[in-house]
Scaffold this motif. Structure first.
Motif, PDB file in Angstrom:
ATOM      1  N   PRO A   1       0.816  -1.225   0.000  1.00 17.31           N
ATOM      2  CA  PRO A   1       0.000   0.000   0.000  1.00 17.31           C
ATOM      3  C   PRO A   1       0.845   1.268   0.000  1.00 17.31           C
ATOM      4  CG  PRO A   1      -0.883  -1.594   1.561  1.00 17.31           C
ATOM      5  CD  PRO A   1       0.418  -2.136   1.099  1.00 17.31           C
ATOM      6  N   ALA A   2       1.937   1.264   0.767  1.00 19.17           N
ATOM      7  CA  ALA A   2       2.815   2.434   0.782  1.00 19.17           C
ATOM      8  C   ALA A   2       3.441   2.655  -0.590  1.00 19.17           C
ATOM      9  CB  ALA A   2       3.903   2.255   1.842  1.00 19.17           C
ATOM     10  N   ARG A   3       3.810   1.567  -1.258  1.00 24.14           N
ATOM     11  CA  ARG A   3       4.410   1.688  -2.586  1.00 24.14           C
ATOM     12  C   ARG A   3       3.431   2.273  -3.585  1.00 24.14           C
ATOM     13  NH1 ARG A   3       5.723  -3.273  -3.243  1.00 24.14           N
ATOM     14  NH2 ARG A   3       4.307  -4.012  -4.845  1.00 24.14           N
TER      15      ARG A   3
ATOM     16  N   PRO B   1       3.857   7.482  -7.308  1.00 22.60           N
ATOM     17  CA  PRO B   1       3.612   8.612  -8.228  1.00 22.60           C
ATOM     18  C   PRO B   1       4.286   9.921  -7.806  1.00 22.60           C
ATOM     19  CG  PRO B   1       1.607   7.350  -7.896  1.00 22.60           C
ATOM     20  CD  PRO B   1       2.591   6.820  -6.916  1.00 22.60           C
ATOM     21  N   PRO B   2       4.132  10.385  -6.547  1.00 27.60           N
ATOM     22  CA  PRO B   2       4.845  11.624  -6.200  1.00 27.60           C
ATOM     23  C   PRO B   2       6.361  11.481  -6.253  1.00 27.60           C
ATOM     24  CG  PRO B   2       3.795  10.665  -4.251  1.00 27.60           C
ATOM     25  CD  PRO B   2       3.265   9.946  -5.435  1.00 27.60           C
ATOM     26  N   LEU B   3       6.877  10.296  -5.955  1.00 25.72           N
ATOM     27  CA  LEU B   3       8.317  10.094  -6.051  1.00 25.72           C
ATOM     28  C   LEU B   3       8.788  10.204  -7.494  1.00 25.72           C
ATOM     29  CD1 LEU B   3       8.863   7.133  -3.554  1.00 25.72           C
ATOM     30  CD2 LEU B   3       9.536   9.515  -3.251  1.00 25.72           C
TER      31      LEU B   3
ATOM     32  N   LEU C   1      16.744   5.466  -4.168  1.00 27.70           N
ATOM     33  CA  LEU C   1      15.430   5.128  -3.610  1.00 27.70           C
ATOM     34  C   LEU C   1      14.638   4.259  -4.577  1.00 27.70           C
ATOM     35  CD1 LEU C   1      13.284   5.673  -1.322  1.00 27.70           C
ATOM     36  CD2 LEU C   1      12.439   7.501  -2.811  1.00 27.70           C
ATOM     37  N   LEU C   2      14.541   4.679  -5.827  1.00 24.80           N
ATOM     38  CA  LEU C   2      13.711   3.959  -6.789  1.00 24.80           C
ATOM     39  C   LEU C   2      14.321   2.613  -7.166  1.00 24.80           C
ATOM     40  CD1 LEU C   2      12.612   6.968  -9.003  1.00 24.80           C
ATOM     41  CD2 LEU C   2      11.238   5.721  -7.347  1.00 24.80           C
TER      42      LEU C   2
END
Length: 203
Positions: free
Chosen positions: A41-43, A48-50, A89-90
């Motif tokens: 769920p966090a992903r 999108p904002p990331l 991060l990505l």
């Protein structure tokens, strides 16, 4: 310039700034990326904002960093941290989220706890993908810093390139450019060696 110590003074200034920004980015991005990827769920909410921030070039924000943080060391380290943060991060999110499901099933069959599964199975399997982002960020740490040092710096390879250009010190300018290239090459090979050390399980 190498004999009289001038080149090493500028190289040290750039190394300290890039290493500080890169280290901060690694220490923040890997735990955060692993947490986002481990909880679906966090992903789904945060990806999108990331992606928006990832596609905003760090150099486009350099004037804003300078305006808010000044022209001192803080703004230069901050812009390097920003440039390095999102690739790591990505890549961490991708690496953790795309671990082979067969490995996860095997861990469940063996009765491993979620924490042990992550530590012994998921994270080692994600290391090659994570290091892809780390190597991209290693190059970005040098490139972005050189651009940042062109503005409001009194030391560093970027400052040296800019200073020698405006004063028509052409041999010194090429010396600074070649030193920058050698630094980038050394950083890349160092990270490749580090990746091999952490990926010794791979054939």
């Amino acid at each position: 310039m190498a004999r009289d110590g001038e080149l090493w003074r500028h190289l040290q200034a750039s190394l300290v700034r890039s290493a500080a920004g890169f280290g901060i980015a690694v220490s923040l991005a890997i735990p955060l990326g692993a947490a986002i990827a481990w909880y679906r769920p966090a992903r789904e909410i945060l990806t999108p904002p990331l992606e928006v921030f990832r596609n905003t070039a760090a150099l486009a924000l350099l004037p804003a960093f300078t305006l808010i943080l000044g022209i001192g060391e803080t703004s230069k380290i901050a812009i390097v941290t920003y440039a390095c943060f999102f690739p790591i991060l990505l890549s961490t999110i991708t690496g953790v989220a795309t671990v082979d499901p067969q490995l996860l099933r095997s861990a469940r069959v063996l009765g491993l706890s979620p924490v042990t599964t992550f530590r012994k199975v998921v994270f080692p399997a994600a290391v090659p993908t994570i290091f892809t982002g780390i190597r991209i960020s290693g190059a970005a740490a040098i490139l972005v810093l050189i651009a940042a040092e062109l503005i409001g710096a009194t030391a560093g390879l970027g400052f040296l390139i800019n200073y020698t250009q405006f004063n028509f010190l052409i041999p010194q300018m090429y010396a600074a450019i070649l030193t920058t290239s050698a630094l980038g090459l050394a950083v890349n090979y160092g990270l490749v060696g580090l990746e091999r050390r952490f990926s010794r399980w791979r054939v």
